[in-house]
Scaffold this motif. Structure first.
Motif, short mmCIF file in Angstrom:
data_model
loop_
_atom_site.label_atom_id
_atom_site.label_comp_id
_atom_site.label_asym_id
_atom_site.label_seq_id
_atom_site.Cartn_x
_atom_site.Cartn_y
_atom_site.Cartn_z
N MET A 62 -46.58 4.45 27.14
CA MET A 62 -45.37 3.73 26.95
C MET A 62 -45.64 2.42 27.67
SD MET A 62 -42.11 5.87 26.43
CE MET A 62 -42.38 6.86 27.95
N VAL A 63 -45.97 2.62 29.08
CA VAL A 63 -46.01 1.42 30.10
C VAL A 63 -47.42 0.59 29.64
CG1 VAL A 63 -46.66 0.81 32.34
CG2 VAL A 63 -45.20 2.84 31.97
N ALA A 64 -48.44 1.31 29.22
CA ALA A 64 -49.54 0.60 28.86
C ALA A 64 -49.37 -0.14 27.46
CB ALA A 64 -50.79 1.45 28.60
N MET A 65 -48.62 0.34 26.50
CA MET A 65 -48.34 -0.42 25.30
C MET A 65 -47.48 -1.60 25.70
SD MET A 65 -50.08 1.04 23.16
CE MET A 65 -49.87 -0.15 22.01
N LEU A 66 -46.38 -1.46 26.55
CA LEU A 66 -45.70 -2.36 26.77
C LEU A 66 -46.49 -3.63 27.78
CD1 LEU A 66 -42.43 -0.78 27.81
CD2 LEU A 66 -42.84 -1.84 25.76
N CYS A 67 -47.28 -3.14 28.36
CA CYS A 67 -48.34 -4.25 29.09
C CYS A 67 -49.10 -5.27 27.96
CB CYS A 67 -49.25 -3.47 29.95
SG CYS A 67 -48.33 -2.88 31.53
N ILE A 68 -49.61 -4.07 27.00
CA ILE A 68 -50.38 -4.92 26.18
C ILE A 68 -49.55 -5.97 25.20
CG2 ILE A 68 -51.58 -4.71 23.73
CD1 ILE A 68 -52.39 -1.87 24.95
N GLY A 69 -48.19 -5.45 24.96
CA GLY A 69 -47.18 -6.38 24.37
C GLY A 69 -47.01 -7.59 25.14
N ALA A 70 -46.96 -7.50 26.58
CA ALA A 70 -46.51 -8.50 27.25
C ALA A 70 -47.67 -9.48 27.30
CB ALA A 70 -46.29 -8.03 28.74
N SER A 71 -48.88 -9.00 27.54
CA SER A 71 -50.06 -9.87 27.54
C SER A 71 -50.19 -10.75 26.25
CB SER A 71 -51.34 -9.07 27.83
OG SER A 71 -52.61 -9.82 27.70
N LEU A 72 -50.07 -10.14 25.22
CA LEU A 72 -49.90 -10.61 23.71
C LEU A 72 -49.10 -11.74 23.48
CD1 LEU A 72 -50.55 -7.44 21.54
CD2 LEU A 72 -52.07 -9.45 21.59
N SER A 73 -47.90 -11.29 24.36
CA SER A 73 -46.84 -12.54 24.19
C SER A 73 -47.28 -13.95 24.89
CB SER A 73 -45.35 -12.02 24.74
OG SER A 73 -44.92 -11.02 24.07
N VAL A 74 -47.99 -13.59 25.96
CA VAL A 74 -48.50 -14.78 26.71
C VAL A 74 -49.19 -15.53 26.10
CG1 VAL A 74 -49.56 -15.36 28.88
CG2 VAL A 74 -47.93 -13.58 29.10
N ALA A 75 -50.39 -14.85 25.42
CA ALA A 75 -51.36 -15.39 24.56
C ALA A 75 -50.64 -16.21 23.38
CB ALA A 75 -52.08 -14.14 23.86
N ALA A 76 -49.60 -15.69 22.90
CA ALA A 76 -48.95 -16.33 21.78
C ALA A 76 -48.31 -17.68 22.27
CB ALA A 76 -47.77 -15.53 21.22
N ILE A 77 -47.83 -17.79 23.70
CA ILE A 77 -47.30 -18.89 24.16
C ILE A 77 -48.35 -19.90 24.40
CG2 ILE A 77 -46.29 -19.77 26.32
CD1 ILE A 77 -44.69 -17.19 26.77
N PHE A 78 -49.45 -19.41 25.02
CA PHE A 78 -50.64 -20.41 25.21
C PHE A 78 -51.22 -21.02 23.80
CE2 PHE A 78 -51.20 -18.63 29.36
CZ PHE A 78 -51.29 -19.73 30.15
N SER A 79 -51.19 -20.16 22.84
CA SER A 79 -51.50 -20.63 21.38
C SER A 79 -50.64 -21.73 21.06
CB SER A 79 -51.61 -19.42 20.31
OG SER A 79 -51.88 -19.81 19.23
N ILE A 80 -49.48 -21.60 21.19
CA ILE A 80 -48.48 -22.75 20.79
C ILE A 80 -48.75 -23.92 21.62
CG2 ILE A 80 -46.00 -23.32 20.69
CD1 ILE A 80 -45.65 -20.27 20.12
N VAL A 81 -48.82 -23.66 22.86
CA VAL A 81 -49.14 -24.92 23.62
C VAL A 81 -50.29 -25.61 23.33
CG1 VAL A 81 -49.91 -25.78 26.08
CG2 VAL A 81 -48.06 -23.96 25.78
N ALA A 82 -51.23 -25.10 22.98
CA ALA A 82 -52.59 -25.50 22.73
C ALA A 82 -52.44 -26.42 21.27
CB ALA A 82 -53.78 -24.49 22.43
N SER A 83 -51.79 -25.76 20.40
CA SER A 83 -51.59 -26.48 19.28
C SER A 83 -50.75 -27.71 19.26
CB SER A 83 -51.02 -25.61 18.01
OG SER A 83 -49.53 -25.32 18.62
N ARG A 84 -49.78 -27.67 20.29
CA ARG A 84 -48.91 -28.82 20.29
C ARG A 84 -49.69 -30.02 21.21
NH1 ARG A 84 -43.07 -26.34 22.35
NH2 ARG A 84 -42.37 -25.24 19.81
N SER A 85 -50.51 -29.44 22.17
CA SER A 85 -51.47 -30.60 22.76
C SER A 85 -52.27 -31.30 22.13
CB SER A 85 -52.29 -29.71 23.95
OG SER A 85 -53.02 -30.61 24.73
N SER A 86 -52.87 -30.58 21.23
CA SER A 86 -53.66 -31.20 20.26
C SER A 86 -52.99 -32.01 19.15
CB SER A 86 -54.59 -30.19 19.27
OG SER A 86 -55.47 -29.14 19.83
#
Length: 478
Positions: free
Chosen positions: A444-468
């Motif tokens: 459970m803890v590992a899956m929530l950690c993976i989910g948190a990391s994916l959420s951070v990746a999603a934020i960076f993806s949005i930042v990248a697209s807005r910067s471009s």
């Protein structure tokens, strides 16, 4: 440079090169279902199990760009030959391993061989095919890589359960040998000896500094927890940023002297690229899902390797269907596609954590389990190709090849770090004598950690697209 081979011969040559693209991801993922069996036979520690995966991924990541450069310099046929021969020999070394150290060393050498073999197929597309056939070749290349990741879990489970010649887990490595021999006998004569049009010398010191930086990070993250964080593990972590700084400074100096660095300083400074690449580093930690879920299914629930592999099939189905729907979805969601795909994966992580919490040490209900694993696969199928394409499209045409190599390396580094960090969290929470309840809590803890990391990746993806988008708007207004 464009070859003049006939259509039949160039497609036959490409089929041989696709074997080199298929085997590396297959051997990264296939080992997951074998981990409990390996642990029982070789008496490996949790840290050693993690190194079996992350050692391969790290070696593959660091030398992937170098493998492509070697093909440019010395001919792709020759480097492919060296790579696939080495891959076969190191697979035998892994299959015959009598100790954890021998298996880990074999896996690192296998990753090095894969780094020489894998880039030659993608690099040869331009040389082998006329422009009207390249899209089809690229599609087949992507399908081969995707199929390897999808098929690995079920294939590994089937091979181990079949217990061919009583080899148990060793068969997943030894099965590579007849494939390699067949390629060398029947396929190698089909390959033309093509090179890059203007190959640049290899940035040797850059490669070594990159490998040093990654090693100083991954080894203590894996071994430190198991050994009670000794002084040398802490010293390695402290030295890692210094090595990274030295690597970056050397790359800038090497570029000023007119060399072609491993990582182009000018390219990674382009708007959106660094945000996109940072997103990649957080994104592919999802690879740790295969490690922790495989261990949980076999050790806590008691499933066989074959049954474990079958549990992952919805991921494969989702990962296959996802890319087929991306053209339509991209028209609806545009640049938000990578982030939406990652958020679907987050939903799958949370759902799986909830199911495990409700039935610790038991198989969750089949329908919701299929939905959770399928969501992870479908989200991956949406996020991975669109994220990689968005990053490569931000680079100028002259730098797209380097950025593609850097992106692929970043994916492998992310996989290695995911296994090291999230695998470490999983085994720490499970404890030294894990039972079904503690392993369920660890998953459970590992899956929530993976989910948190994916959420951070999603934020960076949005930042990248807005910067471009902001840069494009400024250029349009001038």
């Amino acid at each position: 440079m464009q070859t003049t081979t006939s259509a039949t011969r160039r497609w036959s040559a490409f089929a041989v090169l696709l074997v080199g693209a298929f085997l590396p991801p297959l051997d990264f993922f296939i080992v997951n279902v074998a981990l409990p069996s390996i642990q029982g036979t070789l008496q490996t520690s949790a840290a050693e199990l993690q190194l079996v995966i992350s050692g391969y991924a790290a070696a593959y990541a660091v030398f992937l760009i170098t493998g492509g450069r070697l093909g440019d310099l010395f001919g792709r046929r020759r480097i492919f030959l060296i790579g696939i021969t080495g891959f076969g020999l190191t697979s035998v070394m892994c299959g015959l391993a009598t100790s954890p150290a021998m298996l880990i060393i074999g896996r690192v050498l296998q990753g090095l061989s894969a780094a020489a073999m894998a880039p030659q197929g993608l690099a040869s597309i331009h040389a082998l095919f006329p422009e009207q056939e390249r899209s089809r070749a690229l599609g087949l290349y992507g399908a081969a890589v995707g199929l390897a990741a999808v098929a690995a879990q079920a294939l590994g489970g089937a091979l181990i359960s079949a217990d061919i010649l009583h080899l148990e887990w060793r068969i997943i490595f030894l099965i590579n040998l007849p494939v390699v021999v067949a390629v060398l006998i029947f396929g190698l004569p089909l390959l033309p000896d093509v090179r890059g049009d203007s190959p640049a010398p290899i940035d040797r010191i850059g490669v070594l500094l990159c490998a040093l930086t990654l090693g100083l990070l991954i080894v203590p993250l894996v071994e430190g927890r198991e050994r009670g964080w000794p002084w040398w593990a802490c010293a390695m972590l402290i030295a890692c940023p210094l090595a990274g700084f030295c690597f970056w400074q050397y790359e800038k100096a090497f570029a000023r002297r007119g060399g072609v660095p491993l990582v182009s300083v000018d390219l990674v400074r382009m708007p959106g690229l660094m945000s996109g690449l940072t997103g990649v580093l957080f994104f592919y930690v999802v690879s740790a899902f295969f490690l922790v879920f495989s261990v949980y299914l076999q050790s806590a629930i008691g499933l066989s390797p074959l049954a474990t592999g079958l549990v992952f099939l919805p991921f494969g189905v989702g990962a296959f269907i996802g890319p087929l729907t991306t053209p339509l979805a991209t028209r609806v969601f545009g640049d938000r596609m990578p982030a939406i795909g990652m958020l679907l994966e987050v939903a799958g992580c949370v759902l799986l954590a909830v199911l495990v919490a409700a039935t610790p040490g038991q198989m969750p209900a089949q329908g919701p389990l299929i939905a959770a694993v399928g969501l992870l696969g479908f989200g991956q199928g949406w996020a991975l190709p669109t994220l990689v394409r968005a990053i490569i499209n931000r680079a100028p045409a002259t730098g797209s090849g380097m950025i593609a190599g850097i992106t692929n390396s970043a994916l492998q580094i992310s996989a290695a770090l995911g296994v090291a960090v999230i695998g470490g969290v999983f085994f720490s929470v499970a404890g030294t004598s894990p039972g079904a309840a503690s392993m369920a809590r660890a998953l459970m803890v590992a899956m929530l950690c993976i989910g948190a990391s994916l959420s951070v990746a999603a934020i960076f993806s949005i930042v990248a697209s807005r910067s471009s988008a902001r840069v494009a708007a400024r250029l349009a207004s001038t």
